[in-house]
Design an enzyme around this catalytic site. Structure first.
Site, short mmCIF file in Angstrom:
data_model
loop_
_atom_site.label_atom_id
_atom_site.label_comp_id
_atom_site.label_asym_id
_atom_site.label_seq_id
_atom_site.Cartn_x
_atom_site.Cartn_y
_atom_site.Cartn_z
N GLU A 15 9.37 15.57 -26.49
CA GLU A 15 8.79 16.12 -25.27
C GLU A 15 9.34 17.52 -24.98
OE1 GLU A 15 6.34 14.89 -23.62
OE2 GLU A 15 6.29 12.73 -23.96
N ASN B 92 -0.28 16.92 -21.91
CA ASN B 92 -0.65 15.84 -22.83
C ASN B 92 -0.77 16.31 -24.27
OD1 ASN B 92 -0.97 13.61 -20.95
ND2 ASN B 92 -2.72 14.73 -20.14
N GLU C 95 -3.94 16.40 -12.14
CA GLU C 95 -4.44 16.67 -13.49
C GLU C 95 -5.94 16.98 -13.52
OE1 GLU C 95 -4.37 14.30 -17.63
OE2 GLU C 95 -2.42 14.43 -16.65
N ARG D 260 0.80 -1.23 0.00
CA ARG D 260 0.00 0.00 0.00
C ARG D 260 0.83 1.28 0.00
NH1 ARG D 260 -2.95 -3.43 3.56
NH2 ARG D 260 -4.94 -4.08 2.63
N HIS E 217 -0.88 8.36 -28.48
CA HIS E 217 -1.23 7.08 -27.87
C HIS E 217 -2.00 6.20 -28.84
CE1 HIS E 217 -0.89 8.73 -23.47
NE2 HIS E 217 0.28 8.56 -24.05
N HIS F 218 -0.55 13.85 -27.13
CA HIS F 218 -0.56 12.51 -26.59
C HIS F 218 -1.81 11.71 -26.95
CE1 HIS F 218 2.96 13.86 -24.50
NE2 HIS F 218 3.08 12.73 -23.83
N LYS G 14 3.36 10.61 -12.12
CA LYS G 14 2.47 9.77 -12.90
C LYS G 14 3.11 8.40 -13.06
CE LYS G 14 -0.42 12.59 -15.94
NZ LYS G 14 -0.73 12.87 -17.37
N LYS H 133 7.59 21.76 -15.73
CA LYS H 133 6.73 20.70 -15.21
C LYS H 133 6.54 20.82 -13.71
CE LYS H 133 5.44 15.94 -15.66
NZ LYS H 133 5.66 14.65 -16.35
N ARG I 4 -2.58 20.77 -15.75
CA ARG I 4 -1.61 19.69 -15.98
C ARG I 4 -1.96 18.89 -17.24
NH1 ARG I 4 1.18 15.26 -11.83
NH2 ARG I 4 2.44 14.31 -13.46
N HIS J 246 7.54 6.19 -28.11
CA HIS J 246 6.57 7.14 -27.55
C HIS J 246 6.82 8.56 -28.07
CE1 HIS J 246 3.85 9.08 -24.78
NE2 HIS J 246 4.83 9.80 -24.28
#
Length: 361
Positions: free
Chosen positions: A184, A244, A236, A120, A251, A247, A142, A226, A240, A264
């Site tokens: 990026e 993306n 997000e 946890r 993706h 993206h 993330k 960032k 934030r 990527h």
């Protein structure tokens, strides 16, 4: 060495940026380590840098063990994640055992997710060794694995204890991987800093040649951008999402082509150009700005056009994107270079017009 501090509601943590930092990792990481550590890396990175981290941990007086995973985006899944858990339990890792992610974005995302869920929540440290992970994925908490129906769909927001970005590790990157990371970097200028974008246009040749001072400046600038965005929006809920940019399209490319076929960063590069084309269709962006984005991606050796596949496949992939809300697709678009926006798309005809040059006849 430059040091930034990421401030979040979870906790604050440092980003160390500089050359040959692995040689002093025992000093830099000591305050962030528990009584035991697990170094998790892949079969490509292990021969290059694992011994340095093991030496650093020994010098810091921290018992440790290592877990070596297969390399590649295609291994960012439940099966590989379970290899991490197998190693942690075999070595009797406890809740305060520090997990150290040594590698690129795939390793960082998976180790972060393992840390978020093992007993946890266990502490972890990011040691990114690729440009993409140094400027983006290692910062901000993330973590995720891929699912066949969507990239990074299973994960958690979970912040590291520290990030150590040694720019010397970039010298071992293949040119294709360096270029993928530059996508990026360009993204940051396009979404939030027109002055930085112009600087990239003037200095891309030096950056791709890994001119040390300029590369350090680019990494620092992206991490600072960032860190500031994450401080305002850790999970997000608002700005934030701007990170993306490109993206959603990217993706979809990765999922369609098969994870790892397009890197990527390559998919994000084409995705950023498509985001520009979508913004043109919506009347918010001048075509010249889209051309500048495409030209800068190409200057970094990146694709400015996506692969060709059916429109129905695009929609199927993008409808599984994390930004979808109440069944409505949300895209990061641009008002101009340096100013992003969030746009809801309910009319797929706009997407068809955006993608039409790249659809099968």
């Amino acid at each position: 060495m430059h040091t930034l501090t990421v401030r979040t509601p979870s906790h604050n943590y440092p980003i160390y940026i500089g050359r040959d930092l692995l040689d002093s990792a025992h000093k830099l990481l000591k305050p962030h380590l528990g009584k035991k550590a697990a170094v998790i890396t892949n079969e490509t990175i292990a021969p290059l840098y694992l011994e340095k981290i093991q030496t650093a941990l020994t010098r810091a007086g921290v018992p440790h063990f290592s877990i070596i995973l297969p390399d590649g985006e295609e291994h960012k899944n439940w099966q590989t994640l379970n290899l991490i858990f197998d190693g942690l339990m075999t070595h009797r890792a406890e809740r305060k055992t520090t997990l150290i992610a040594l590698g690129g974005g795939v390793i960082g995302d998976m180790v972060g997710f393992a840390a978020a869920t093992y007993q946890r929540g266990a502490p972890f440290i990011q040691i990114p060794t690729t440009l993409l992970s140094q400027v983006d994925s290692s910062v901000g908490g993330k973590t995720a694995i891929n699912h066949p129906l969507g990239k990074n769909m299973i994960g958690a927001f979970y912040q590291p204890q520290a990030v150590l970005a040694d720019l010397a590790t970039l010298q071992s990157l293949p040119p294709r991987e360096l270029a993928a990371g530059m996508a990026e970097v360009v993204k940051y200028g396009a979404l939030g800093d027109s002055t930085f974008f112009e600087w990239l246009e003037q200095n891309m040749a030096d950056l791709m040649a890994q001119q040390p001072d300029k590369l350090a400046q680019a990494v620092y600038h992206c991490c600072k951008m960032k860190a500031d965005i994450v401080a305002d929006d850790e999970t997000e809920q608002g700005i934030r999402a701007w990170l993306n940019l490109g993206h959603t399209f990217g993706h979809a490319i990765e999922a369609e082509m098969g994870y790892g076929v397009w890197l990527h960063g390559e998919a994000v590069a084409a995705g950023c150009v498509l985001a520009g084309r979508l913004s043109e269709q919506l009347g918010t962006l001048a075509p010249e700005d889209t051309r500048r984005i495409a030209a800068l991606m190409q200057a970094a050796g990146l694709p400015a056009e996506p692969p060709c596949f059916p429109f129905e496949h695009w929609i199927a992939h993008m409808s599984h994107d994390k930004k979808v809300e109440s069944g409505i697709m949300r895209f990061i678009g641009l008002n101009r270079i340096g100013q992003a926006n969030i746009t809801e798309i309910t009319d797929t005809d706009i997407l068809h017009r955006t993608l039409s040059p790249y659809l099968p006849v």
